[in-house]
Design an enzyme around this catalytic site. Structure first.
Site, mmCIF file in Angstrom:
data_model
loop_
_atom_site.group_PDB
_atom_site.id
_atom_site.type_symbol
_atom_site.label_atom_id
_atom_site.label_comp_id
_atom_site.label_asym_id
_atom_site.label_seq_id
_atom_site.Cartn_x
_atom_site.Cartn_y
_atom_site.Cartn_z
ATOM 1 N N GLU A 8 0.848 -1.205 0.000
ATOM 2 C CA GLU A 8 0.000 0.000 0.000
ATOM 3 C C GLU A 8 0.877 1.247 0.000
ATOM 4 O O GLU A 8 1.838 1.337 0.774
ATOM 5 C CB GLU A 8 -0.905 0.030 1.242
ATOM 6 C CG GLU A 8 -1.783 1.287 1.274
ATOM 7 C CD GLU A 8 -2.514 1.493 2.595
ATOM 8 O OE1 GLU A 8 -3.528 0.816 2.801
ATOM 9 O OE2 GLU A 8 -2.060 2.330 3.413
ATOM 10 N N HIS A 68 -7.898 2.665 -4.005
ATOM 11 C CA HIS A 68 -8.871 2.742 -2.917
ATOM 12 C C HIS A 68 -9.908 3.799 -3.329
ATOM 13 O O HIS A 68 -9.542 4.840 -3.875
ATOM 14 C CB HIS A 68 -8.234 3.235 -1.619
ATOM 15 C CG HIS A 68 -7.203 2.317 -1.042
ATOM 16 N ND1 HIS A 68 -6.913 2.299 0.309
ATOM 17 C CD2 HIS A 68 -6.392 1.388 -1.595
ATOM 18 C CE1 HIS A 68 -5.964 1.399 0.547
ATOM 19 N NE2 HIS A 68 -5.623 0.836 -0.600
ATOM 20 N N ARG A 98 -16.137 2.466 2.867
ATOM 21 C CA ARG A 98 -17.083 3.510 3.241
ATOM 22 C C ARG A 98 -16.341 4.809 3.522
ATOM 23 O O ARG A 98 -16.747 5.882 3.124
ATOM 24 C CB ARG A 98 -17.865 3.091 4.493
ATOM 25 C CG ARG A 98 -19.007 4.022 4.821
ATOM 26 C CD ARG A 98 -19.423 3.902 6.263
ATOM 27 N NE ARG A 98 -18.330 4.231 7.168
ATOM 28 C CZ ARG A 98 -18.453 4.323 8.467
ATOM 29 N NH1 ARG A 98 -19.617 4.096 9.041
ATOM 30 N NH2 ARG A 98 -17.409 4.629 9.231
ATOM 31 N N GLY A 99 -15.177 4.696 4.187
ATOM 32 C CA GLY A 99 -14.433 5.894 4.584
ATOM 33 C C GLY A 99 -14.831 6.335 5.983
ATOM 34 O O GLY A 99 -15.889 5.941 6.490
ATOM 35 N N ASP A 100 -13.957 7.105 6.614
ATOM 36 C CA ASP A 100 -14.228 7.605 7.971
ATOM 37 C C ASP A 100 -14.936 8.956 7.902
ATOM 38 O O ASP A 100 -14.843 9.650 6.887
ATOM 39 C CB ASP A 100 -12.905 7.752 8.731
ATOM 40 C CG ASP A 100 -12.395 6.403 9.197
ATOM 41 O OD1 ASP A 100 -13.225 5.573 9.617
ATOM 42 O OD2 ASP A 100 -11.178 6.178 9.129
ATOM 43 N N LYS A 179 -20.345 -7.879 1.866
ATOM 44 C CA LYS A 179 -19.415 -7.346 0.860
ATOM 45 C C LYS A 179 -19.133 -8.415 -0.196
ATOM 46 O O LYS A 179 -19.056 -8.118 -1.388
ATOM 47 C CB LYS A 179 -18.118 -6.884 1.521
ATOM 48 C CG LYS A 179 -18.285 -5.633 2.391
ATOM 49 C CD LYS A 179 -16.983 -5.280 3.098
ATOM 50 C CE LYS A 179 -17.170 -4.141 4.090
ATOM 51 N NZ LYS A 179 -15.949 -3.696 4.728
ATOM 52 N N GLN A 190 -7.323 -4.669 8.314
ATOM 53 C CA GLN A 190 -6.745 -3.587 9.114
ATOM 54 C C GLN A 190 -5.500 -4.151 9.797
ATOM 55 O O GLN A 190 -5.381 -5.371 9.978
ATOM 56 C CB GLN A 190 -7.800 -3.159 10.148
ATOM 57 C CG GLN A 190 -7.417 -2.008 11.027
ATOM 58 C CD GLN A 190 -7.121 -0.770 10.228
ATOM 59 O OE1 GLN A 190 -6.037 -0.676 9.651
ATOM 60 N NE2 GLN A 190 -8.061 0.164 10.172
HETATM 61 P P1 FAD Z 1 -18.324 -0.665 5.960
HETATM 62 O O1 FAD Z 1 -18.023 -2.093 5.784
HETATM 63 O O2 FAD Z 1 -19.268 -0.071 5.007
HETATM 64 O O3 FAD Z 1 -18.853 -0.572 7.442
HETATM 65 C C1 FAD Z 1 -18.938 0.588 8.224
HETATM 66 C C2 FAD Z 1 -19.665 0.247 9.532
HETATM 67 O O4 FAD Z 1 -20.965 -0.229 9.291
HETATM 68 C C3 FAD Z 1 -19.007 -0.859 10.352
HETATM 69 O O5 FAD Z 1 -19.245 -0.564 11.697
HETATM 70 C C4 FAD Z 1 -19.744 -2.107 9.998
HETATM 71 O O6 FAD Z 1 -19.704 -3.051 11.059
HETATM 72 C C5 FAD Z 1 -21.126 -1.565 9.772
HETATM 73 N N1 FAD Z 1 -21.804 -2.324 8.702
HETATM 74 C C6 FAD Z 1 -21.484 -2.330 7.389
HETATM 75 N N2 FAD Z 1 -22.310 -3.147 6.696
HETATM 76 C C7 FAD Z 1 -23.166 -3.642 7.605
HETATM 77 C C8 FAD Z 1 -24.243 -4.533 7.538
HETATM 78 N N3 FAD Z 1 -24.618 -5.095 6.382
HETATM 79 N N4 FAD Z 1 -24.897 -4.835 8.660
HETATM 80 C C9 FAD Z 1 -24.538 -4.277 9.818
HETATM 81 N N5 FAD Z 1 -23.530 -3.409 9.948
HETATM 82 C C10 FAD Z 1 -22.846 -3.104 8.879
HETATM 83 N N6 FAD Z 1 -10.184 5.149 4.653
HETATM 84 C C11 FAD Z 1 -10.036 6.158 3.763
HETATM 85 O O7 FAD Z 1 -10.636 7.235 3.931
HETATM 86 N N7 FAD Z 1 -9.197 6.031 2.663
HETATM 87 C C12 FAD Z 1 -8.526 4.882 2.405
HETATM 88 O O8 FAD Z 1 -7.797 4.789 1.407
HETATM 89 C C13 FAD Z 1 -8.661 3.784 3.327
HETATM 90 N N8 FAD Z 1 -8.025 2.607 3.119
HETATM 91 C C14 FAD Z 1 -8.247 1.546 3.962
HETATM 92 C C15 FAD Z 1 -7.637 0.309 3.676
HETATM 93 C C16 FAD Z 1 -7.855 -0.792 4.504
HETATM 94 C C17 FAD Z 1 -7.219 -2.130 4.159
HETATM 95 C C18 FAD Z 1 -8.673 -0.659 5.666
HETATM 96 C C19 FAD Z 1 -8.885 -1.826 6.579
HETATM 97 C C20 FAD Z 1 -9.279 0.569 5.962
HETATM 98 C C21 FAD Z 1 -9.081 1.682 5.120
HETATM 99 N N9 FAD Z 1 -9.699 2.919 5.361
HETATM 100 C C22 FAD Z 1 -9.527 3.959 4.466
HETATM 101 C C23 FAD Z 1 -10.518 3.131 6.571
HETATM 102 C C24 FAD Z 1 -12.039 2.840 6.346
HETATM 103 O O9 FAD Z 1 -12.576 3.757 5.421
HETATM 104 C C25 FAD Z 1 -12.740 2.954 7.694
HETATM 105 O O10 FAD Z 1 -12.338 1.916 8.542
HETATM 106 C C26 FAD Z 1 -14.257 3.081 7.666
HETATM 107 O O11 FAD Z 1 -14.708 3.483 8.964
HETATM 108 C C27 FAD Z 1 -14.997 1.784 7.349
HETATM 109 O O12 FAD Z 1 -14.928 1.468 6.023
HETATM 110 P P2 FAD Z 1 -15.559 0.063 5.518
HETATM 111 O O13 FAD Z 1 -15.546 0.075 4.040
HETATM 112 O O14 FAD Z 1 -14.910 -1.068 6.188
HETATM 113 O O15 FAD Z 1 -17.043 0.231 6.048
#
Ligand code: FAD
Length: 314
Positions: A8, A68, A98-100, A179, A190
């Site tokens: 990465e 990403h 999803r992003g933070d 997903k 993570q």
């Molecule tokens: P999601 O999977 O959409 O989930 C978000 C929340 O909703 C979680 O609490 C999950 O438990 C809950 N949830 C989702 N789907 C469901 C469902 N069907 N039922 C119930 N609950 C659900 N951030 C950036 O801004 N830029 C980056 O480039 C970036 N790169 C990353 C790379 C990696 C490998 C990782 C692990 C993280 C990265 N992040 C990045 C951080 C990430 O955007 C955050 O951790 C964010 O808060 C969650 O993204 P997600 O896609 O996992 O969320």
């Protein structure tokens, strides 16, 4: 040991690092990772800079550039536009996130538009990719060609110790399964600091029906401030044992050795017990990730000897 590995990178934040990005991409590309991913800034702030780094990987290495993308900062229609723009540039592999919440907002605020989860974005990526016409064909010529849609990786994030906002690991397993159902073909985890956390997570995910590869995300942590910062970013507890050991080191060289040795031992354990690949968070450094791969026997030391030593952080 023989497993695929990936890296990465993140878009440079200073002109000095920007000038060194080609050298960094080439040094990592030289050891033939299967892909190099590039992060996406909060709210799409780094769209152009991300694309520049992805283009470098495309042009200067044999690795697949993997972009990403986040829901934060984009509506469904805007995200479709960004995906098309990237596909037009020959970037066919994505990590759907999803992003933070943007700075100043929390999980309790409304910070998303009509695109609301990593799963929804993964589904959108798959759909847009299926429809995408290579730019050089054009819509009219396209009618006369039997066109194969670009094959691509749709990666998503996984959290061995649970996403900070999830109520239970069960919820994380369900989110990961959603997903995969939406089209994801690879999960990248993570950062974590104990191999057992990964094993327990994979076992749980398999029991919930997840079948895609869950690639562990690893980083050799070679300084205390970085350990604290990485733990905060990942929403993890600072690992006590590693913290104590790094704290007891009296030189940068000792901390480097400890961080690399810790990550190497963990990678051996991960691969010996089922990890099908390794994903290395580089923080735009090449020295430590390449040294780690060399100690694992995944890259040849003579290849490394030709790679420039690049140690400055971004
Ligand atoms: P999601 O999977 O959409 O989930 C978000 C929340 O909703 C979680 O609490 C999950 O438990 C809950 N949830 C989702 N789907 C469901 C469902 N069907 N039922 C119930 N609950 C659900 N951030 C950036 O801004 N830029 C980056 O480039 C970036 N790169 C990353 C790379 C990696 C490998 C990782 C692990 C993280 C990265 N992040 C990045 C951080 C990430 O955007 C955050 O951790 C964010 O808060 C969650 O993204 P997600 O896609 O996992 O969320």
């Amino acid at each position: 040991m023989s497993v695929p590995f990936s890296f990465e990178l993140f878009p440079p934040r200073t002109p000095k690092v920007a000038a060194r990005m080609p050298e960094i991409a080439r040094a990592l590309g030289r050891v033939h990772p299967d892909f190099i991913s590039v992060t996406f800034g909060a709210g799409g702030s780094s769209r152009g800079a991300s694309l520049d780094v992805l283009a470098l990987i495309r042009d200067e290495t044999t690795a697949r550039p993997l972009a990403h993308l986040t829901c934060v900062g984009s509506s469904f229609a805007q995200a479709a536009e960004i995906i098309t723009e990237f596909l037009d540039e020959g970037i066919t592999d994505f990590l759907a996130l999803r992003g933070d919440p943007p700075a100043g907002l929390t999980e309790h605020d409304e910070f998303l538009s009509d695109l609301r989860s990593g799963a929804e974005l993964a589904q959108l990526i798959d759909g847009v990719r299926q429809q995408h016409l290579p730019r050089e064909l054009g819509p009219i010529a396209g009618r006369w060609h039997v066109r194969t849609p670009p094959a691509g990786i749709t990666a998503v994030a996984a959290y061995p110790n649970g996403h900070p906002q999830s109520r239970s690991l069960e919820q994380d397993f369900d989110a990961l399964l959603a997903k995969e159902a939406a089209g994801a073909t690879l999960a990248i985890t993570q950062l974590f600091f104990e191999a057992d956390d990964y094993f327990a997570f994979v076992e749980g995910a398999r029991a919930h029906g997840v079948t895609m590869e869950i690639r562990p995300g690893i980083m050799p942590v070679t300084s205390l401030p970085r350990l604290v910062r990485m733990s905060q970013l990942a929403g993890e507890e600072v690992p006590e044992r590693l913290h104590r050991s790094l704290d007891a080191c009296h030189s940068d060289e000792a901390r480097r050795e400890l961080g690399i040795a810790h990550a190497t031992a963990m990678c051996h354990d991960l691969v010996a017990h089922g990890a099908r690949g390794l994903h290395l968070y580089t923080h735009n450094r090449t020295d430590e990730p390449l040294e780690l791969l060399s100690r694992l026997g995944l890259v040849d030391r003579t290849t490394l000897a030709t790679a420039e030593r690049t140690t400055t952080a971004a």
